[in-house]
Design a protein around this motif. Structure first.
Motif, PDB file in Angstrom:
ATOM      1  N   THR A  42       0.835  -1.194   0.000  1.00 23.26           N
ATOM      2  CA  THR A  42       0.000   0.000   0.000  1.00 23.26           C
ATOM      3  C   THR A  42       0.872   1.248   0.000  1.00 23.26           C
ATOM      4  O   THR A  42       1.927   1.288   0.657  1.00 23.26           O
ATOM      5  CB  THR A  42      -0.923   0.013   1.229  1.00 23.26           C
ATOM      6  OG1 THR A  42      -1.704  -1.189   1.247  1.00 23.26           O
ATOM      7  CG2 THR A  42      -1.863   1.209   1.187  1.00 23.26           C
ATOM      8  N   GLU A  50      -5.678   6.795   5.367  1.00 22.15           N
ATOM      9  CA  GLU A  50      -6.837   5.906   5.495  1.00 22.15           C
ATOM     10  C   GLU A  50      -6.635   4.776   6.497  1.00 22.15           C
ATOM     11  O   GLU A  50      -7.591   4.100   6.863  1.00 22.15           O
ATOM     12  CB  GLU A  50      -7.164   5.300   4.121  1.00 22.15           C
ATOM     13  CG  GLU A  50      -7.424   6.344   3.043  1.00 22.15           C
ATOM     14  CD  GLU A  50      -7.578   5.715   1.679  1.00 22.15           C
ATOM     15  OE1 GLU A  50      -7.525   4.461   1.594  1.00 22.15           O
ATOM     16  OE2 GLU A  50      -7.755   6.467   0.695  1.00 22.15           O
ATOM     17  N   LYS A  53      -6.490  -1.193   5.451  1.00 26.20           N
ATOM     18  CA  LYS A  53      -7.749  -1.620   4.840  1.00 26.20           C
ATOM     19  C   LYS A  53      -7.544  -2.965   4.151  1.00 26.20           C
ATOM     20  O   LYS A  53      -6.435  -3.289   3.715  1.00 26.20           O
ATOM     21  CB  LYS A  53      -8.220  -0.574   3.818  1.00 26.20           C
ATOM     22  CG  LYS A  53      -8.471   0.796   4.420  1.00 26.20           C
ATOM     23  CD  LYS A  53      -8.800   1.820   3.344  1.00 26.20           C
ATOM     24  CE  LYS A  53     -10.091   1.486   2.635  1.00 26.20           C
ATOM     25  NZ  LYS A  53     -10.464   2.527   1.655  1.00 26.20           N
ATOM     26  N   PRO A  56      -6.821  -1.755  -0.255  1.00 24.23           N
ATOM     27  CA  PRO A  56      -6.385  -0.345  -0.252  1.00 24.23           C
ATOM     28  C   PRO A  56      -6.753   0.360  -1.558  1.00 24.23           C
ATOM     29  O   PRO A  56      -6.925  -0.265  -2.606  1.00 24.23           O
ATOM     30  CB  PRO A  56      -4.869  -0.449  -0.081  1.00 24.23           C
ATOM     31  CG  PRO A  56      -4.521  -1.795  -0.623  1.00 24.23           C
ATOM     32  CD  PRO A  56      -5.688  -2.685  -0.308  1.00 24.23           C
ATOM     33  N   SER A  57      -6.810   1.656  -1.472  1.00 24.27           N
ATOM     34  CA  SER A  57      -7.187   2.449  -2.642  1.00 24.27           C
ATOM     35  C   SER A  57      -6.009   2.687  -3.587  1.00 24.27           C
ATOM     36  O   SER A  57      -6.204   2.926  -4.776  1.00 24.27           O
ATOM     37  CB  SER A  57      -7.752   3.798  -2.188  1.00 24.27           C
ATOM     38  OG  SER A  57      -6.791   4.506  -1.405  1.00 24.27           O
TER      39      SER A  57
END
Length: 296
Positions: A42, A50, A53, A56-57
Motif C-alpha cells: 500500500t 486511510e 484496509k 487499499p485504494s
C-alpha cells in the motif's frame, strides 16, 4: 438391520456448525496475515490517511524498493540463515544424543540427568549470570556463536525425543550388540533412521526458535552487520527513521521514507522462508508430538 443411507438432520446441523466455526476461525487467523501483506504493497500516503484496509485504494512497491536498496536486509538474511541452519542441525544432533542417554535402560545416572534437565525448565540462571558467562567467560560477544550456543539443548524438545526413544524396542539394541555394534554405531545406524517423525518435529521447533529469536542478538550483538532479521525488524519499529539503518544515508538525500510500509515489507520478507518450510514438515509434526502418549 439395514444401515441408514442418509444422515439425520441433527448430524447435518453439527457438521454444518463445525464447518462454519472452522471457516470463521481460519478467516480470523488469515486476516491479520492479509493485512500485513497487502499493507506492505500500500502507498505510504494512503496508509497514513486511510489506515489499514482489506483492499487499499492505492498500491505501491516503493516500500520493497526502499528496503532492498540497501545492504542491511541481505546481511541480516545471511546471518539468520547461517544461525538457523547451523544451530538447528547441531541442536537436533545434541538433543537426540542426550535424549538417547536419558531413555537408555543401562545408563546408571539417567534419573539424575533427567531431574537436572527438568529443573532448568522450572528455574533459570538469571540474566546477569548468563551475560557474564557468555561475554566474560566464553568471549562470544559479537559472534554468531552467541546466537547459537544458548539454544543448543532445549529441555522440552529433549523430553519429546525421550518419549519416542522409550517406545523403540530395546531388542534392537540387544541384537545390534550381539552383532558386534557399539553404542555409537547403534545410535547412528539403527536408532536415528527410525526416528524421522520426531526428528522432523524437533527440527521444526528448533528452526522456529532460531529464526524468530531477537533476544540473544539484543544482548550480545552490537555490530549491526551481525544483526539477524528479527533484530532488524525491532530496530525499524523502534526507529521510524529507517534510512539511517538500512542505507546509512541522511533523510534529506532520499524520497519520503515509507516508515509503515518498510516495517510491513520487512515482516513479509522475514516470515517467507519459515512459512514455506512448515508444510513440508507438517505431516510429521502431530505424529512426532503424540509419540509415546498412548501406551499398550
Amino acid at each position: 438391520m439395514q444401515r441408514r443411507s442418509k444422515t439425520s438432520i441433527g448430524d447435518r446441523l453439527v457438521n454444518g456448525s463445525a464447518y462454519a466455526i472452522t471457516t470463521l476461525f481460519a478467516l480470523f487467523c488469515l486476516i491479520p496475515f492479509w493485512m500485513v501483506i497487502i499493507g506492505s504493497f500500500t502507498d505510504e500516503s494512503s496508509l497514513r490517511a486511510e489506515g489499514f484496509k482489506l483492499i487499499p485504494s492505492k498500491l505501491s512497491l516503493y516500500a520493497y524498493e526502499f528496503l532492498l536498496r540497501g545492504g542491511q536486509v541481505y546481511r541480516s538474511y545471511l546471518v539468520t540463515i547461517e544461525t538457523t541452519v547451523i544451530g538447528t542441525l547441531t541442536a537436533v544432533l545434541i538433543s537426540a544424543m542426550f535424549a538417547y542417554v536419558l531413555a537408555h535402560r543401562k545408563i546408571k545416572y539417567k534419573n539424575a540427568l533427567s531431574f537436572l534437565t527438568y529443573f532448568t525448565m522450572l528455574f533459570g540462571s538469571g540474566l546477569v549470570g548468563f551475560y557474564i558467562l557468555v561475554v566474560n567467560w566464553l568471549h562470544l560477544k559479537d559472534t554468531l556463536w552467541a546466537l547459537i550456543l544458548p539454544y543448543l539443548l532445549n529441555p522440552f524438545n529433549t523430553f519429546v525425543l525421550v518419549s519416542f526413544f522409550r517406545t523403540v524396542p530395546y531388542e534392537l539394541n540387544e541384537a545390534a550388540t550381539v552383532d558386534g555394534s557399539g553404542e555409537w554405531r547403534t545410535f547412528f545406524r539403527i536408532i536415528l533412521p527410525i526416528t524421522t517423525p520426531v526428528l522432523a518435529t524437533t527440527t521444526l521447533l528448533y528452526a522456529l526458535q532460531y529464526w524468530n529469536d531477537w533476544w540473544l542478538a539484543l544482548l550480545f550483538i552490537d555490530d549491526y552487520t551481525l544483526h539477524p532479521l528479527q533484530i532488524m525488524i525491532r530496530q525499524l519499529i523502534s526507529n521510524m527513521n529507517a534510512a539511517a539503518y538500512i542505507q546509512g544515508a541522511s533523510t534529506g538525500q532520499l524520497q519520503q521514507i515509507p516508515a509503515y510500509g518498510v516495517q510491513l515489507a520487512t515482516v513479509c520478507v522475514t516470515i517467507g522462508p519459515i512459512v514455506l518450510l512448515y508444510p513440508f514438515l507438517q505431516r510429521y509434526f502431530v505424529k512426532g508430538l503424540t509419540i509415546g502418549s498412548v501406551k499398550g
